[in-house]
Enzyme design. Structure first.
Site, short mmCIF file in Angstrom:
data_model
loop_
_atom_site.label_atom_id
_atom_site.label_comp_id
_atom_site.label_asym_id
_atom_site.label_seq_id
_atom_site.Cartn_x
_atom_site.Cartn_y
_atom_site.Cartn_z
N GLY A 120 0.86 -1.19 0.00
CA GLY A 120 0.00 0.00 0.00
C GLY A 120 0.89 1.23 0.00
N ASP A 158 4.14 2.89 -11.57
CA ASP A 158 4.95 4.12 -11.66
C ASP A 158 5.27 4.64 -10.26
OD1 ASP A 158 4.80 4.56 -14.58
OD2 ASP A 158 2.66 4.85 -14.20
N HIS A 262 -8.10 5.72 -11.88
CA HIS A 262 -7.11 5.21 -10.93
C HIS A 262 -7.74 4.78 -9.61
CE1 HIS A 262 -3.83 5.14 -8.00
NE2 HIS A 262 -4.61 5.92 -7.28
N ARG A 358 26.42 -2.01 22.80
CA ARG A 358 26.63 -2.49 21.42
C ARG A 358 27.67 -3.61 21.43
NH1 ARG A 358 30.79 1.44 18.31
NH2 ARG A 358 31.81 2.29 20.14
N SER A 385 30.65 -0.20 13.85
CA SER A 385 30.00 0.61 14.90
C SER A 385 28.82 -0.11 15.53
CB SER A 385 29.49 1.93 14.30
OG SER A 385 30.55 2.66 13.75
N HIS A 474 23.32 13.33 14.97
CA HIS A 474 23.46 11.89 15.19
C HIS A 474 22.90 11.44 16.54
CE1 HIS A 474 25.75 12.04 11.62
NE2 HIS A 474 26.29 10.84 11.74
C1 LIG Z 1 4.27 6.08 -0.14
C2 LIG Z 1 2.95 6.39 -0.77
N1 LIG Z 1 2.68 7.65 -1.16
C3 LIG Z 1 1.49 7.96 -1.69
C4 LIG Z 1 0.53 7.00 -1.85
C5 LIG Z 1 -0.84 7.37 -2.41
N2 LIG Z 1 -0.97 6.81 -3.77
C6 LIG Z 1 -1.62 5.68 -4.02
S1 LIG Z 1 -1.48 5.20 -5.60
C7 LIG Z 1 -0.56 6.56 -6.00
C8 LIG Z 1 0.04 6.76 -7.36
C9 LIG Z 1 -0.68 6.11 -8.43
O1 LIG Z 1 0.10 5.99 -9.57
P1 LIG Z 1 0.65 4.60 -10.04
O2 LIG Z 1 1.57 4.08 -9.05
O3 LIG Z 1 1.18 4.79 -11.40
O4 LIG Z 1 -0.62 3.66 -10.06
P2 LIG Z 1 -1.78 3.63 -11.16
O5 LIG Z 1 -2.28 5.02 -11.33
O6 LIG Z 1 -1.17 3.09 -12.37
O7 LIG Z 1 -2.81 2.75 -10.54
C10 LIG Z 1 -0.39 7.36 -4.89
C11 LIG Z 1 0.35 8.64 -4.90
C12 LIG Z 1 0.85 5.69 -1.44
N3 LIG Z 1 -0.01 4.68 -1.55
N4 LIG Z 1 2.07 5.41 -0.94
#
Ligand SMILES: Cc1ncc(C[n+]2csc(CCOP(=O)(O)OP(=O)(O)O)c2C)c(N)n1
Length: 667
Positions: A120, A158, A262, A358, A385, A474
């Site tokens: 997700g 993407d 989407h 450590r 470390s 740090h």
């Molecule tokens: C780390 C993170 N940032 C933002 C989101 C919200 N989010 C869900 S899908 C998506 C982008 C959708 O683009 P893509 O990955 O190309 O999927 P598609 O449109 O092809 O389904 C975003 C920004 C997420 N799920 N995880």
């Protein structure tokens, strides 16, 4: 393998599309675009290639499939239903995204058989898959490829490839030549805001090639081309990227190719249009018999391969088989851990001296690593470390895959995600190291480990201003509180070598919880008697030093390096005639889990309570109460030798004693 004739393929792929659009429509929420666009890729993969058996979802030598773009969850649920995973009934598909269903909004590993990892947060899936591929490679080298010989497939979007973590993962996989890792990229050029060109112009094929991958482009709606590309990838000596050019929401009359598909239901009209365009006449949630039969046959493809594998396992000598099965089941026997802990304590009793925790951790690992062959260590370029590599532990590399220590490079996020992948894969228990302050760089993956209930152990050293001269960049200040805020994560902060060994044992015994071991850079005295049996840290907190000369007037609570400060404060108070006890608090979470009477006994009845920790107060009130005094940090640290910093920030025995005495005077 010959490509399917297109008509049968098309009907199988359209079944996926129909289930996705209908389930999203019924739920009134979800993401139809990706499942419809990637249905052809998924149909080739699950229909022709993937080695799995719905009758035995946990079969160890199955191929792993990671839907990195977790928002496209209906793609996976449709595949699990169609191929015949018993849990994934049509009723579950119809309950998509509803409370208690096996079809949550994003795939959750603990919820649904056939879901290999929770995804997700974009980028996590592909990085987790790298860990799965590492585990496979290592176990194949350990047990032989007649028992361990499977691939890891990823469907990435993407968004996955734009996330920074993907770069860490890709670079590591390329470097390690994880040739059985195959990423199918749903190259649809669309994200939420619109066309990808708004925000990205990376040539992904070139990018992956630059990281040591084999990479190619195919038409993601041409099953023969997809299959050919996968078969070529299977032969590669490198990990492979197959960029599959697709149209998001393929088949939808007006929303295909558009960001509108989407993340929202298509609507009845659009769905009707898609049904016409795809030639899909069945009503919602009905799969025609011939299509279902084709899918179920696909699901049964690997049955014989599985039974042959079982026969090979059964033919192994009993001891080998037992060890393989133990490791596959993730069983870390309590007797083995107890014996290892006893050995470590004996060694400590024979050699008591001041050690940084450590170093105490390395001391413990010197016994644990040979005792538990499933331990796979590592560090994000801080091996010396973090002290995570006991002498003689060979490195894991393409040439030495049986090696057990991973040089992750400076890739904390990728490391933490890969550890999750190893734990999910099974057969190995990953631990690794970085500085505690960089837990922020691992946090999204640690959170997922906690959500999934997976045993990964993060050794995080340099746990306070006690690291000294490197300064406030740090020096963790809020990190303990931030980590303690993650449900199901155990944050251990042992005070000496004995506690460090005990905390290691607790972390390894917890099959369904991740752990962080926060360890000091600076030397600490051994406060505990190493000859005492048992595990005093098991309840999360315990009375380390009792009050002397009467009932306790003061209870001093501390963790890690500040326990010695509390112990010294107790002596100062005794000189003033004030009876004080010291409670060591190595793990908040275990303390909160302990029975009420035990917690009450640990908290005691002294009228004054003071907590000491070289970090912010947040979280401590739940143990000592908001009326208690706190000696710690209220802002960032500074660059100076550690003793100067402790004095500068007032975290000293004298100040602790003074505050306790003052509180007592005030009544
Ligand atoms: C780390 C993170 N940032 C933002 C989101 C919200 N989010 C869900 S899908 C998506 C982008 C959708 O683009 P893509 O990955 O190309 O999927 P598609 O449109 O092809 O389904 C975003 C920004 C997420 N799920 N995880």
């Amino acid at each position: 393998m010959s490509p399917l004739a297109h008509p049968e393929h098309d009907r199988m792929a359209n079944a996926v599309r129909a289930l996705a659009m209908d389930a999203v429509e019924k739920a009134k929420s979800g993401h139809p675009g990706l499942p419809m666009g990637a249905a052809d890729i998924a149909t080739v993969l699950f229909g022709r290639v993937l080695k799995f058996d719905p009758a035995d979802p946990h079969w160890f030598d199955r191929d792993r499939f990671v839907l990195s773009a977790g928002h496209g969850s209906m793609l996976l649920y449709a595949l699990l239903h169609l191929t015949g995973f018993p849990q994934m009934t049509m009723a579950e598909i119809e309950r998509f995204r509803q409370l208690g269903s096996r079809t949550p909004g994003h795939p959750e590993a603990e919820m649904t058989e056939g879901v290999e990892t929770t995804t997700g947060p974009l980028g996590q899936g592909i990085a987790t898959a790298v860990g799965m591929a590492i585990a496979e490679r290592h176990l194949a080298a350990t047990f032989g490829s007649d028992l361990v010989d499977h691939r890891t497939y990823v469907l990435a979007s993407d968004g996955d490839l734009m996330e920074g973590i993907s770069q860490e993962a890709i670079a590591l996989a390329g470097h390690l030549k994880l040739s059985k890792l195959i990423v199918l990229f749903d190259d649809n050029g669309i994200s939420i805001d619109g066309p990808l060109r708004l925000a990205d112009s990376v040539d992904q094929v070139k990018r992956f090639e630059a990281c040591g991958w084999a990479a190619c482009r195919v038409d993601g709606h041409d099953p023969a081309a997809i299959l050919a590309a996968i078969e070529a990838a299977q032969q590669s000596d490198r990990p492979s990227l197959i960029a599959c050019k697709t149209t998001i929401a393929f088949g939808a009359p007006t929303k295909a190719g558009s960001e509108k598909s989407h993340g929202a239901p298509l609507g009845p009209e659009e769905i009707a249009g898609a049904r016409r365009a795809l030639g899909w006449t069945a009503p919602p949630f009905v799969i025609p018999d011939d299509v279902l039969a084709a899918w179920r046959a696909a699901g049964a493809r690997s049955r014989e391969v599985r039974t042959a594998w079982q026969a090979r396992l059964a033919a192994r000598p009993a001891e080998e088989r037992g060890e393989f099965e133990r490791r596959a089941a993730g069983l870390v026997p309590a007797e083995r851990l107890d014996a290892a802990l006893a050995t470590i304590k004996q060694r400590l009793a024979a050699d008591p001296k001041d050690r940084a925790t450590r170093a105490s951790s390395e001391f413990a690992l010197e016994t644990l690593v040979p005792t538990l062959p499933e331990l796979i260590g590592g560090s994000a370029d801080l091996t010396g470390s973090n002290n995570t590599r006991p002498k003689g532990m060979p490195a894991f590399s393409p040439e030495t895959p049986a090696g057990r220590f991973i040089h992750y490079g400076i890739r904390e996020h990728g490391m933490a995600a890969a550890m999750n992948g190893m734990a999910l894969h099974g057969g190995v228990v990953p631990y690794s190291g970085t500085f505690l302050v960089f837990s922020d760089y691992c946090r999204p993956s640690i959170r997922l480990a906690a959500l999934m209930g997976r045993r990964v152990v993060h050794v995080m050293t340099h746990d306070s201003i006690g690291l000294g001269e490197d300064g406030p960049t740090h020096q963790p200040v809020e990190h303990l509180a931030a980590l303690r805020a993650i449900p199901n994560l155990m944050v251990f902060r042992p005070c000496d070598a004995v506690e460090t060994a005990e905390c290691w044992a607790l972390a390894l015994a917890a099959a369904h919880r991740p752990s962080v071991l926060a360890l000091s850079r600076q030397n600490l005295p051994q406060l505990r008697d190493a000859t005492a049996p048992g595990n005093a840290c098991a309840d999360g907190a315990y009375e380390l030093l009792p009050a002397e000369g009467g009932d306790a007037q003061v209870s001093l609570f501390a963790s890690g390096s500040e326990v010695a400060i509390a112990a010294a404060a107790r002596r100062l108070l005794a000189e003033r005639g004030i009876a004080a006890r010291v409670v060591s608090v190595p793990c908040f979470e275990l303390f909160f889990d302990a029975p009420q009477e035990r917690r009450q006994a640990v908290l005691g009845t002294a009228p004054v309570r003071v907590a000491v920790e070289a970090a912010i107060r947040q979280g401590w009130d739940a143990i000592v109460g908001s009326d208690a005094a706190f000696v710690g940090m209220t802002g960032f640290g500074a660059s100076a030798p550690a003793p100067d910093l402790y004095r500068h920030f007032g975290i000293t025995p004298e100040r602790v004693a003074e505050i306790a005495a003052e509180r007592l005077r005030q009544g």
